[in-house]
Design a protein around this motif. Structure first.
Motif, short mmCIF file in Angstrom:
data_model
loop_
_atom_site.label_atom_id
_atom_site.label_comp_id
_atom_site.label_asym_id
_atom_site.label_seq_id
_atom_site.Cartn_x
_atom_site.Cartn_y
_atom_site.Cartn_z
N HIS A 10 0.80 -1.23 0.00
CA HIS A 10 0.00 0.00 0.00
C HIS A 10 0.83 1.28 0.00
N VAL A 11 2.15 1.21 0.28
CA VAL A 11 2.95 2.43 0.33
C VAL A 11 4.11 2.37 -0.66
N VAL A 12 4.98 1.36 -0.48
CA VAL A 12 6.20 1.32 -1.29
C VAL A 12 5.90 1.08 -2.76
N THR A 13 5.00 0.11 -3.05
CA THR A 13 4.67 -0.18 -4.45
C THR A 13 4.01 1.00 -5.16
N PRO A 14 2.96 1.65 -4.59
CA PRO A 14 2.39 2.82 -5.28
C PRO A 14 3.41 3.95 -5.46
N VAL A 15 4.22 4.22 -4.41
CA VAL A 15 5.23 5.28 -4.56
C VAL A 15 6.23 4.92 -5.65
#
Length: 358
Positions: free
Chosen positions: A267-272
């Motif tokens: 939810h954080v590293v992949t979208p960023v």
């Protein structure tokens, strides 16, 4: 513990109750940590064997089978051939083709005839006509001397002197031995045998039968057996607690580290990362478009201006040299024009200012 209570319906004594509490304390304070450390060491050893030692052993075995074993076999074969070539075949050939034929020939044609002639014509006559009669005479003289000087006087001495004296000494020695044996038995054997047979053995048998054996069976049945069962139960309980503790640690690691890390990655590293990658792609496309639409035409125009300026300077320098020193007429500038990216003359038609290549 439930099995133990079901197996002893008659109740437990105070001795078992007194022993059980220290055993439980020892099981919790010593056996449980030991069992936890043991389980951790077993898990570490299995992991090490599965990830490091096993592949390393397989690699070493493959290296030995595919590299070292053929090299060792070839080296052993080469050493064997060199050893035979240096130490076996020359000496075998020397023995087979030189020494053995020479020895057989020397024995057949030299030593054997010489030995047969020496035996037949020298040793046999000397033996038959010299040594044998002399030996017979010397033997007859020695036999007579031994018989009349040693055998007959010795036999008479033994028969009439030594035999009677020996019989008397034997009878006296037998009497002395029998007396010493009876005296020794009366002093050192019979009292101790009677003491063992009529005092020590009955007392020891009674003490063992009526005191030591019942006490030993009671101590074994009511102390050591319950103590061993308590230790076994404590060991199994420690194993269960250790496994439960291990499962709790795994569960805590999963929910405290693995799951949050997975959620953070999804939810954080992949979208960023996706956003950064998309922004980087858009920026690269923008830079390429700016370079293609603005910077590249300006660079081509500057190159064309520089090329034209350089040609004008060369023509002016050639005109000055021609005016000062003379020379052939100057070629028209149109015929020396070159297309951009080509080394051929452009001909009569003027070359375009900028030529684009796909």
């Amino acid at each position: 513990m439930e099995l133990e209570e079901a197996r002893a319906p008659g109740g437990e004594g105070c001795l078992v109750g007194v022993v059980r509490i220290p055993v439980k304390i020892v099981a919790v304070l010593i056996v449980l940590p030991l069992r936890v450390v043991w389980d951790l060491l077993v898990a570490f050893a299995r992991t090490l064997n599965r990830t490091v030692l096993g592949p390393l052993g397989q690699g070493l075995r493959r290296l030995y089978e595919l590299l070292l074993l053929p090299v060792l076999r070839g080296t052993g074969w080469l050493i064997g051939v060199l050893f035979k070539l240096v130490f076996y075949w020359p000496w075998a050939g020397l023995w087979r083709y030189v020494v053995l034929p020479l020895g057989q020939a020397a024995y057949a044609y030299l030593l054997r005839p010489a030995g047969v002639g020496l035996w037949r014509y020298l040793l046999v006559p000397v033996w038959e006509y010299g040594l044998l009669p002399a030996g017979r005479g010397i033997a007859w003289l020695l036999a007579g001397a031994v018989r009349y000087l040693l055998v007959l006087p010795g036999g008479a001495l033994y028969r009439y002197v030594l035999a009677p004296v020996g019989h008397g000494l034997r009878w006296l020695g037998r009497v002395l031995v029998v007396g010493v044996v009876w005296s020794g038995k009366a002093v050192f054997v019979w009292p101790w045998v009677a003491l063992w047979r009529y005092v020590v053995r009955p007392v020891a048998g009674g003490a063992w039968r009526y005191l030591l054996a019942p006490v030993g069976r009671a101590v074994w049945a009511y102390l050591f057996v319950p103590l061993g069962q308590l230790l076994v139960s404590a060991w199994h309980l420690a194993g269960r607690v250790s496994r439960a503790l291990g499962r709790g640690l795994v569960w805590l690691w999963r929910w405290a580290v693995v799951r949050p890390a997975g959620w953070l990655r999804r939810h954080v590293v992949t979208p960023v990362g996706n956003a950064l990658r998309a922004g980087w792609a858009v920026g690269r496309r923008g830079v390429r478009a700016v370079h293609r639409q603005a910077i590249a035409p300006v660079g081509r125009a500057v190159a064309e201006v520089w090329r034209t300026t350089r040609l004008s300077v060369r023509e002016a320098r050639a005109d000055v040299r021609r005016a000062l020193f003379g020379g052939p007429p100057r070629e028209p500038a149109r015929s020396r024009a070159r297309t951009l990216g080509s080394n051929r003359a452009a001909g009569d038609t003027p070359a375009p200012e900028i030529s684009l290549h796909k």
